[in-house]
Design a protein around this motif. Structure first.
Motif, short mmCIF file in Angstrom:
data_model
loop_
_atom_site.label_atom_id
_atom_site.label_comp_id
_atom_site.label_asym_id
_atom_site.label_seq_id
_atom_site.Cartn_x
_atom_site.Cartn_y
_atom_site.Cartn_z
N PHE A 160 -157.81 156.05 -55.67
CA PHE A 160 -158.30 157.68 -56.24
C PHE A 160 -159.68 157.73 -56.84
CE2 PHE A 160 -153.57 158.22 -58.80
CZ PHE A 160 -153.09 158.04 -57.52
N ALA A 161 -160.62 158.21 -56.24
CA ALA A 161 -161.98 157.69 -55.91
C ALA A 161 -162.82 158.03 -54.76
CB ALA A 161 -162.57 156.40 -56.53
N ILE A 207 -154.41 158.32 -68.90
CA ILE A 207 -156.23 158.02 -67.72
C ILE A 207 -156.56 159.24 -67.80
CG2 ILE A 207 -154.59 157.56 -66.00
CD1 ILE A 207 -153.71 160.22 -65.15
N ARG A 208 -157.99 159.05 -67.16
CA ARG A 208 -159.54 159.91 -67.44
C ARG A 208 -159.54 160.02 -66.71
NH1 ARG A 208 -164.04 156.70 -68.84
NH2 ARG A 208 -163.98 154.78 -69.14
N LEU A 209 -160.51 161.23 -66.17
CA LEU A 209 -161.60 161.38 -65.25
C LEU A 209 -163.03 160.08 -65.25
CD1 LEU A 209 -161.88 162.20 -61.74
CD2 LEU A 209 -162.95 164.86 -62.61
N VAL A 247 -159.37 151.47 -61.34
CA VAL A 247 -158.78 153.13 -60.87
C VAL A 247 -157.66 152.56 -59.96
CG1 VAL A 247 -159.59 154.24 -58.90
CG2 VAL A 247 -161.52 153.35 -59.68
N LEU A 248 -156.75 153.80 -60.84
CA LEU A 248 -154.95 153.63 -59.98
C LEU A 248 -155.26 154.20 -58.81
CD1 LEU A 248 -153.66 155.07 -62.77
CD2 LEU A 248 -154.51 153.10 -62.38
N GLY A 249 -154.74 154.13 -57.83
CA GLY A 249 -154.01 154.70 -56.38
C GLY A 249 -153.54 153.57 -55.66
N VAL A 273 -160.42 158.33 -60.84
CA VAL A 273 -159.09 158.72 -62.13
C VAL A 273 -158.69 156.98 -61.93
CG1 VAL A 273 -157.41 159.08 -62.93
CG2 VAL A 273 -158.81 160.86 -60.92
N VAL A 274 -159.11 156.53 -63.40
CA VAL A 274 -158.21 155.59 -64.33
C VAL A 274 -157.93 154.97 -65.19
CG1 VAL A 274 -161.31 154.75 -63.64
CG2 VAL A 274 -161.15 155.33 -65.48
N LEU A 275 -156.84 154.01 -65.71
CA LEU A 275 -156.01 153.50 -66.88
C LEU A 275 -157.28 153.74 -67.59
CD1 LEU A 275 -152.93 153.50 -66.98
CD2 LEU A 275 -154.14 151.04 -67.09
N ASP A 276 -156.53 154.42 -68.97
CA ASP A 276 -157.76 154.60 -70.05
C ASP A 276 -156.26 154.35 -70.99
OD1 ASP A 276 -158.68 154.52 -72.23
OD2 ASP A 276 -159.74 156.20 -71.77
#
Length: 332
Positions: free
Chosen positions: A113-114, A14-16, A58-60, A4-7
């Motif tokens: 988040f990966a 965010i998006r997968l 990648v967030l988290g 899950v990354v910031l976009d």
């Protein structure tokens, strides 16, 4: 791997994504993430409230998993161990304050988040045996922040009267669990009766609805005043906290979700010799001490819900609504 990354260009911000990790560094470990947990920090990144945000990161910050590989300069005995991750990076050698290079896992560094994560091996700690991956993942950031506020700054001890404000958030919940386990007489405030009832079921003596103008009087009548207040709101609620803290007491705050106070009753502060102390995350020693305490007291973080990584947007939306009661966890 999935992450899950910031976009900032995506409607959801965010998006997968499918992505590859860089080559494993000589001082790093590769972790197969089993569970990760949201913090408000992740939602605030999504809302663009932090400076220098970078898309595709990648967030988290919170995560637990198993070490599957290590760099050439890392002890190979880590391979196969169940671990949690200290998300505080480069705190430095001064226990009183973080280094100028301090940062938190999940922005600007790739976070949890990966499916996999590369992280410096000195961030690894053995997962508490009494916790499953989901509850272990809920511990690091909130547990560290709460522990430092209570112990390092608050110097809480058995019998102290402690008020934890804004019960329902991750740090506040951990602070309540820690303070109760330390033998303090614990009180909370919250805007929801159901959350106050939950706190009382966990050993809190009483709770107050901060939407009621009379709550400071109720708190004083019941407690006689607090030795320590742990707060994350600030704003103009500070005047209420100054009304209910005992002379010689402390207010430790780890956030300012309501912004800066419009005024400060300085005379009340100096005459009553009140200490107002800021607190952020914690040192490596704080993290180790927190884990010893969690293991010794068999503390179990509270979880609101668990959902697959693919449904991360649902967790972000629930955090944005403020309706969670416990940590929001992603199972990877």
């Amino acid at each position: 791997m999935k992450a899950v990354v910031l976009d900032s260009q995506h409607p959801d911000k965010i998006r997968l994504a499918a992505m590859n990790l860089p080559t494993l560094g000589v001082n790093e470990a590769k972790i197969k993430i089993h569970a990760a947990a949201l913090n408000h920090r992740d939602q605030w990144c999504r809302e663009g409230k932090y400076p220098n945000l970078t898309d595709a990161v990648v967030l988290g910050s919170d995560g637990a998993g198993v070490v599957i590989a290590v760099g050439n300069e890392v002890d190979s005995s880590w391979i196969g161990k169940e671990v949690i991750i200290n998300p505080a990076i480069h705190w430095g050698n001064n226990s009183r304050v973080q280094d100028r290079n301090f940062r938190i896992l999940g922005m600007p560094d790739h976070g949890t988040f990966a499916e996999y994560l590369h992280v410096d091996a000195d961030r690894l700690h053995t997962k508490p045996e009494h916790l499953d991956f989901e509850r272990a993942a809920a511990l690091p950031l909130a547990g560290l922040t709460a522990y430092r506020a209570l112990v390092y700054h608050g110097k809480v001890k058995k019998g102290d009267k402690v008020l934890i404000t804004g019960y329902g958030g991750g740090v506040a919940q951990m602070a309540v669990q820690f303070a109760v386990a330390m033998g303090a007489e614990v009180y909370v405030n919250s805007g929801e009766k159901s959350k106050i009832d939950k706190a009382i079921a966990m050993g809190v003596k009483a709770g107050f609805d901060y939407q009621e103008a009379s709550w400071p009087k109720q708190a004083l009548d019941m407690s006689g005043g607090f030795d320590l207040i742990v707060d994350s709101a600030m704003g103009d609620t500070l005047s209420n906290l100054l009304d209910v803290v005992r002379p010689g007491g402390s207010i430790v705050f780890y956030g300012a979700t309501l912004g800066n106070p419009s005024q400060l009753n300085a005379r009340k502060v100096f005459w009553n010799q009140i200490r107002i102390q800021g607190s952020t995350m914690g040192s490596d020693q704080d993290f180790s001490d927190m884990l010893l305490f969690v293991n010794g007291k068999k503390i179990v973080p509270q979880i609101d819900s668990v959902r697959p990584l693919e449904n991360a947007l649902e967790a972000f939306e629930k955090m944005a609504s403020g309706n969670q009661m416990g940590k929001l966890v992603l199972k990877v």
